[in-house]
Design a protein around this motif. Sequence first.
Motif: not given
Length: 171
Positions: A52-81
């Motif tokens: 998609f030439p000419g597209s624009r992108f948005i990088l969402t960032i956040r502080d590392l520690d809250p991101w780690l806590a959020s992603i760890e929680g996300h992984f914990a509730v997913r069926d890993q299979r």
Amino acid sequence: TLDGALNLLGLRSIHYPSPEDMVARNFAYLDDYDAATDISITAYFEDLDRHFPGSRFILTIRDLDPWLASIEGHFAVRDQRKYLGDSPAGIIRERTYGRRDFDRGDFIQAYHRHHEHVRAYFAARPADLLIMNITAGDGWEVLCPFLGMAVPGVKWPHLHRRKQAAAPRVA
């Protein structure tokens, strides 16, 4: 939150495009949308930029520690299979994080690697990249000028905030 904001602006945004299509690099169905968000986009942003030439992108960032806590929680509730073998969702996880299961050290490296990679990729095209820290308060005043749109008369959507007694609220 970003997907909700894009939709409030009247854009047709898809949240978490099909892992099967993304892994197969079947991007044609995205022609029906103005925007796309989430990990399946993260994993293939360079391919999408070429498709998609000419597209624009948005990088969402956040502080590392809250991101780690959020992603760890996300992984914990997913069926890993569903991430084993040749599963498209597993391929996207591995492409994004370097692995399919949560590991704090590897995820810290992936966090920094991805941010550096995106910034380097767009270094010669700074007008095509917006970096937003929504959890720090970035909202309409940052997004709308980047998109060339007026600020709407509605509050910024804060979706998927976690309710944790000792942790900061994260969008």
